[in-house]
Scaffold this motif. Structure first.
Motif, short mmCIF file in Angstrom:
data_model
loop_
_atom_site.label_atom_id
_atom_site.label_comp_id
_atom_site.label_asym_id
_atom_site.label_seq_id
_atom_site.Cartn_x
_atom_site.Cartn_y
_atom_site.Cartn_z
N THR A 106 3.15 60.70 -43.71
CA THR A 106 1.81 60.74 -44.88
C THR A 106 1.97 62.34 -43.67
O THR A 106 2.13 61.79 -42.99
N ALA A 107 0.93 62.42 -44.36
CA ALA A 107 0.24 63.58 -43.12
C ALA A 107 -0.92 63.45 -42.38
O ALA A 107 -0.72 63.81 -41.39
N GLY A 108 -1.00 61.97 -42.00
CA GLY A 108 -1.33 61.50 -40.75
C GLY A 108 -0.46 60.85 -40.70
O GLY A 108 -1.39 59.76 -39.03
N THR A 109 0.29 60.69 -40.66
CA THR A 109 1.20 59.95 -39.03
C THR A 109 1.78 60.95 -37.97
O THR A 109 1.44 62.14 -38.29
N VAL A 110 1.55 59.68 -36.77
CA VAL A 110 1.45 60.50 -35.78
C VAL A 110 2.47 60.24 -34.87
O VAL A 110 3.29 59.57 -35.84
N GLU A 111 2.37 61.13 -33.82
CA GLU A 111 4.36 61.06 -33.00
C GLU A 111 4.32 58.75 -32.73
O GLU A 111 5.57 59.03 -33.01
N GLU A 112 3.06 58.70 -32.10
CA GLU A 112 3.98 56.78 -31.93
C GLU A 112 4.19 56.09 -32.18
O GLU A 112 4.58 55.57 -32.26
N ALA A 113 3.86 56.92 -34.02
CA ALA A 113 4.71 55.61 -35.30
C ALA A 113 6.39 56.19 -35.44
O ALA A 113 6.92 54.92 -35.96
N ILE A 114 6.42 57.18 -34.37
CA ILE A 114 7.94 57.67 -34.60
C ILE A 114 8.77 57.27 -33.35
O ILE A 114 9.75 56.37 -33.14
N ARG A 115 7.50 57.12 -31.90
CA ARG A 115 8.57 56.94 -30.55
C ARG A 115 7.78 55.72 -30.59
O ARG A 115 8.46 54.83 -30.63
N TYR A 116 6.47 55.07 -29.66
CA TYR A 116 6.13 53.87 -29.42
C TYR A 116 4.35 54.81 -29.18
O TYR A 116 3.85 55.19 -29.00
N GLY A 117 3.82 53.34 -29.10
CA GLY A 117 2.77 53.17 -28.98
C GLY A 117 2.35 52.54 -27.34
O GLY A 117 2.85 51.80 -27.03
N TRP A 118 0.35 51.63 -27.33
CA TRP A 118 0.40 50.94 -26.48
C TRP A 118 -0.67 50.31 -27.19
O TRP A 118 -1.53 50.64 -27.93
N ASN A 119 -0.88 49.02 -26.31
CA ASN A 119 -1.63 48.20 -26.49
C ASN A 119 -2.61 48.95 -25.81
O ASN A 119 -2.74 48.21 -24.46
N TYR A 120 -3.62 49.18 -26.32
CA TYR A 120 -4.73 49.97 -25.27
C TYR A 120 -5.50 49.22 -24.26
O TYR A 120 -5.55 48.98 -23.18
N ALA A 121 -5.81 47.38 -24.92
CA ALA A 121 -6.34 46.32 -24.29
C ALA A 121 -5.80 46.18 -22.84
O ALA A 121 -6.79 46.20 -21.80
N ARG A 122 -4.16 46.30 -22.67
CA ARG A 122 -3.89 45.74 -22.09
C ARG A 122 -3.37 47.28 -21.46
O ARG A 122 -3.70 46.53 -19.73
N LEU A 123 -3.58 48.25 -21.88
CA LEU A 123 -3.05 49.90 -20.93
C LEU A 123 -4.48 49.55 -20.07
O LEU A 123 -3.47 49.45 -18.70
N ILE A 124 -5.23 49.43 -20.54
CA ILE A 124 -6.93 49.59 -19.45
C ILE A 124 -7.04 48.64 -18.75
O ILE A 124 -7.60 48.78 -17.64
N ALA A 125 -6.28 47.20 -19.07
CA ALA A 125 -6.69 46.07 -18.17
C ALA A 125 -5.47 46.68 -16.59
O ALA A 125 -5.26 45.55 -15.57
N GLU A 126 -4.32 46.16 -16.99
CA GLU A 126 -3.23 46.25 -16.20
C GLU A 126 -2.27 47.43 -16.32
O GLU A 126 -1.26 47.74 -15.24
N GLY A 127 -2.63 49.15 -16.61
CA GLY A 127 -2.46 49.77 -16.25
C GLY A 127 -0.95 50.01 -17.30
O GLY A 127 -0.37 48.39 -18.10
N PRO A 128 0.01 51.29 -17.33
CA PRO A 128 1.79 50.67 -17.92
C PRO A 128 2.24 50.00 -18.11
O PRO A 128 2.34 50.29 -16.75
N SER A 129 2.94 49.01 -18.62
CA SER A 129 3.97 48.40 -18.42
C SER A 129 4.78 47.42 -20.16
O SER A 129 4.30 48.20 -21.33
N GLN A 132 5.24 45.45 -20.80
CA GLN A 132 4.16 44.67 -22.16
C GLN A 132 2.93 45.28 -22.94
O GLN A 132 2.91 44.50 -23.98
N ALA A 133 2.76 46.23 -21.80
CA ALA A 133 1.93 46.83 -22.62
C ALA A 133 2.25 47.93 -23.78
O ALA A 133 1.56 48.61 -24.98
N LEU A 134 3.90 48.72 -23.77
CA LEU A 134 4.49 49.36 -24.73
C LEU A 134 4.46 49.00 -26.24
O LEU A 134 5.18 47.18 -26.55
N VAL A 135 3.80 49.54 -27.17
CA VAL A 135 4.26 49.07 -29.09
C VAL A 135 5.19 49.78 -29.51
O VAL A 135 5.69 50.37 -29.07
N PRO A 136 6.51 49.06 -29.26
CA PRO A 136 7.48 50.16 -29.61
C PRO A 136 7.27 50.43 -31.22
O PRO A 136 6.60 49.92 -32.08
#
Length: 364
Positions: A114-137, A139-143
């Motif tokens: 869609t016009a609103g599709t972001v790069e994370e939809a093709i690459r990966y995103g993050w579970n921001y709660a875990r990212l903030i609590a634990e830093g990049p890992s 386990q925090a990666l959302v494929p």
């Protein structure tokens, strides 16, 4: 929560046709590319339909050129991605879903463009709660579905590729050329397992919306899906899909009138092509697409009207409202096109009087 297939409004292809896929797998003794559930031969049989030696009926999923299907399947067995292009309603999504179901056994690894599709939809995103609590890992990666397909050696589907912003589209270039997806935040990369590939679809009426870069287009083998060549082919497609949808929706039994199906298909083809089927009369073309998919929807809705509010027989009055809604997108211009077609073409057809009357009553 797990739902049974019968409780699902629209089962995935691998669920709805599980018996056919299993029957083909049982007799498929031909070479299979790495990661494929079926051989290219069996995938083609599944798509085009056949009858197996034991009498098992494999229903056609796509009515069209065998060579086109063979090229599509062969492409997916190489390292080139597949791009299916066509006008709306040419079964691009339907074909991509069934190819993924037959090859990977999973058609759900899907990116909806869609016009609103972001790069994370093709690459990966993050579970921001875990990212903030634990830093990049990890386990925090959302494929993304694409990353999952790479890791598992399956097919990913990207729908409406030209709807996706150009800078997001280009996230596919490294994936398709290097077959790897770097995750710099973790200092790792996901390398595609054998069996991975991408099927993308695009509406050729979207040209100029977000045109593919030459670098990205080179990484696809592009196939143009044509509209059904003949009225008989289109009637066959509509009849099969309407019957299937009626079963899936548990509509009360209504005979799918070939007369009304053929009329809807004829109206759409003539207005789409700008000439009557006999080639004798030119007609104006409305702004709508008048696709096969819309014809299927009109007949299905007409069957629901006939079942719930009629006498159980599909009649012109049940399909005409849908035809008017599809044809008259712009009341000012399309209304004139429809009125002229109605009075100069439909009115003079001897066996269309009931259809003409229903059209007149619906527009007055």
């Amino acid at each position: 929560m797990t739902l049974t297939t019968t409780a699902v409004l629209r089962p995935h292809a691998e669920q709805a046709y599980a018996d056919e896929l299993a029957a083909l797998a049982a007799i498929d003794d031909r070479p299979r590319p790495p990661g494929w559930k079926l051989s290219p031969w069996a995938v083609t049989q599944y798509i085009l339909g056949t009858t197996l030696d034991d009498g098992t009926e494999i229903t056609p999923k796509y009515v069209g050129s065998r060579r086109l299907v063979e090229v599509a399947v062969a492409t997916l067995a190489t390292d080139r991605a597949l791009l299916l292009i066509g006008v709306p309603g040419t079964a691009k999504t339907w074909l991509s879903e069934h190819l993924a179901a037959a090859i990977s056994g999973d058609s759900t690894l899907l990116v909806q463009g869609t016009a609103g599709t972001v790069e994370e939809a093709i690459r990966y995103g993050w579970n921001y709660a875990r990212l903030i609590a634990e830093g990049p890992s990890e386990q925090a990666l959302v494929p993304s579905p694409v990353m999952t397909a790479m890791a598992e050696g399956r097919l990913a589907r990207v729908e409406e590729l030209t709807r996706i912003p150009s800078d997001v589209q280009d996230a596919l270039i490294t994936i398709l050329s290097e077959k790897t997806l770097p995750v710099p935040e973790l200092g790792i990369e996901v390398q595609a397992k054998r069996g991975f590939n991408i099927i993308a679809t695009a509406n050729d009426r979207d040209r100029g919306v977000n045109e593919l870069s030459s670098a990205l287009r080179r990484r696809f083998n592009t196939l143009v899906l044509p509209v059904p060549q003949t009225a008989d082919d289109e009637v066959d497609i509509v009849t099969r899909r309407v019957a299937q949808l009626g079963r899936n929706l548990d509509l009360p039994e209504v005979p799918a009138s070939l007369t009304e199906i053929r009329r809807v298909v004829t109206v759409f083809r003539e207005l789409r092509n700008g000439v009557t089927e006999d080639g004798h009369t030119k007609v104006k073309t409305p702004s709508g697409t008048l696709s096969t998919a819309e014809a299927i929807s009109i007949i299905t809705n007409g069957m629901a009207l006939a079942a719930h509010f009629g006498d159980g027989v599909l009649r012109p009055a049940d399909v005409v409202p849908g035809i008017l809604g599809a044809v008259i997108q712009d009341p000012a211009t399309d209304g004139v096109v429809w009125h002229e077609y109605l009075e100069t073409v439909i009115r003079d057809r001897d066996d269309w009087h009931d259809f003409y009357t229903a059209c007149r009553e619906a527009t007055h």
